[in-house]
Write an enzyme that holds these catalytic residues in place. Structure first.
Site, PDB file in Angstrom:
ATOM      1  N   LYS A   8       0.840  -1.198   0.000  1.00 12.79           N
ATOM      2  CA  LYS A   8       0.000   0.000   0.000  1.00 12.79           C
ATOM      3  C   LYS A   8       0.878   1.251   0.000  1.00 12.79           C
ATOM      4  O   LYS A   8       0.626   2.200  -0.738  1.00 12.79           O
ATOM      5  CB  LYS A   8      -0.959  -0.023   1.205  1.00 12.79           C
TER       6      LYS A   8
ATOM      7  N   ASP B 141     -11.382   2.442   3.074  1.00 10.80           N
ATOM      8  CA  ASP B 141     -11.578   0.998   2.888  1.00 10.80           C
ATOM      9  C   ASP B 141     -13.057   0.659   2.706  1.00 10.80           C
ATOM     10  O   ASP B 141     -13.412  -0.446   2.309  1.00 10.80           O
ATOM     11  CB  ASP B 141     -11.062   0.242   4.133  1.00 10.80           C
TER      12      ASP B 141
ATOM     13  N   GLN C 185      -4.856  -1.968   9.128  1.00  9.63           N
ATOM     14  CA  GLN C 185      -4.644  -3.283   8.524  1.00  9.63           C
ATOM     15  C   GLN C 185      -5.196  -4.375   9.440  1.00  9.63           C
ATOM     16  O   GLN C 185      -4.861  -4.441  10.623  1.00  9.63           O
ATOM     17  CB  GLN C 185      -3.130  -3.495   8.283  1.00  9.63           C
TER      18      GLN C 185
END
Ligand code: NDP
Length: 285
Positions: free
Chosen positions: A54, A121, A98
């Protein structure tokens, strides 16, 4: 349909990332530096790889990334306090935690703590609800990436029978919502679905997200169908493979995504696009 039947996720991702890089530059000219804060807790090696990917992807398109690497024993309160700080920081446009998190921390609580305007997200229940009502805040990363691959295949979603196998909150359910919004006729199948082969065989567009190596073979596929393989598994030799038995299905389908090089490269690409969008929208606050 795409030439030679294989939908090249890497090529589509590259094209979109070039657009993102161009737009990021334009936003910077306006005095905003798009910025994604990435939080990782503990030492999970797979999470480390995802976070590095990322960060590298952000750098590739000119988006700033901030990494917060917290120790395994971090408390829920400590993590929520960090999220409070990032929520309040106007120079941060997207916040990503995460997963998975160590067991002392509730993932749901953490997801719900991120302010929806920075939930790139698209995991927050508010984001999910907005998606459900047809007015998404951000695009759910993997499903939106899949939509781009379906467009690439050339098939018309409106009027198509779409079957999504898998009903997770991250892939299956939001996927169904996007296909519905695009006027597909959508069926969601799962582990309790009877006659799965017959259900899958109805599909003009078959999307498989179950996490079972090479589970779907040609018997599940209608002649000429577009097959999207979301799965990321290891086969008996430790090689990366999807949920679809590519060799079996290739001769029968109209188009198919490979693993690797299909859905995988798209997920982070949409995350970048969401971060850019969040930065652009921060201007209107
Ligand atoms: P989950 O484990 O959360 O969900 C799996 C779903 O598949 C469940 O709904 C389950 O049904 C269903 N399922 C399991 N076995 C069967 C079966 N035999 N027949 C029919 N349905 C079945 O997985 P995710 O959605 O998170 O991920 C799915 C796959 O996609 C994984 O391989 C994952 O690694 C991959 N993935 C890839 C991404 C990418 O960027 N390429 C991103 C996200 C995921 P039930 O609900 O009844 O249990």
């Amino acid at each position: 349909m795409v030439e030679n039947k294989i939908i090249d996720g890497k090529a589509v991702a590259k094209r979109i990332r070039l657009e993102i890089a161009r737009e990021t530059e334009a936003v910077k000219q306006m005095g905003i530096e798009p910025c994604l804060a990435v939080i990782i807790v503990g030492n999970n090696p797979a999470s480390r790889v995802y976070v590095n990917n990322k960060k590298n992807s952000c750098a590739e398109v000119g988006i700033k990334s901030l990494e917060y690497a917290l120790p395994e024993e971090t408390t829920e309160e400590e993590l929520l306090t960090l999220i409070d700080t990032l929520n309040a920081d106007d120079s941060v446009h997207g916040i990503l935690v995460q997963l998975p998190l160590p067991k002392q921390i509730s993932e749901q609580k953490v997801i719900e703590h991120i302010v929806p305007s920075k939930d790139v997200d698209c995991f927050h229940p508010y984001s999910a609800g907005k998606l459900f009502t047809g007015a998404p805040v951000f695009e759910p990363c993997t499903p939106s990436g899949i939509m781009e691959l379906i467009y690439e295949s050339g098939i018309e979603i409106a009027g198509s029978e779409c079957v999504v196998v898998g009903r997770s909150n991250i892939v299956g359910k939001p996927m169904a919502m996007l296909l519905l919004a695009a006027n597909g006729t959508v069926t969601v199948a799962h582990s309790k679905t009877p006659e799965l082969k017959a259900v899958c065989k109805r599909a003009d567009i078959l999307i498989v997200a179950i996490g079972k190596a090479k589970f779907i073979n040609a018997d599940y596929v209608k002649e000429g169908a577009v097959v999207i393989d979301v799965g990321m598994n290891r086969d008996e030799n430790g090689k990366l493979c999807g949920d679809v038995d590519f060799d079996s299905v290739y001769g029968k389908c109209g188009a198919i995504t490979p693993v690797p090089g299909g859905v995988g490269p798209m997920t982070i690409t949409i995350l970048l696009r969401n971060t850019l969008r969040a930065a652009k929208e921060s201007k209107n606050k």
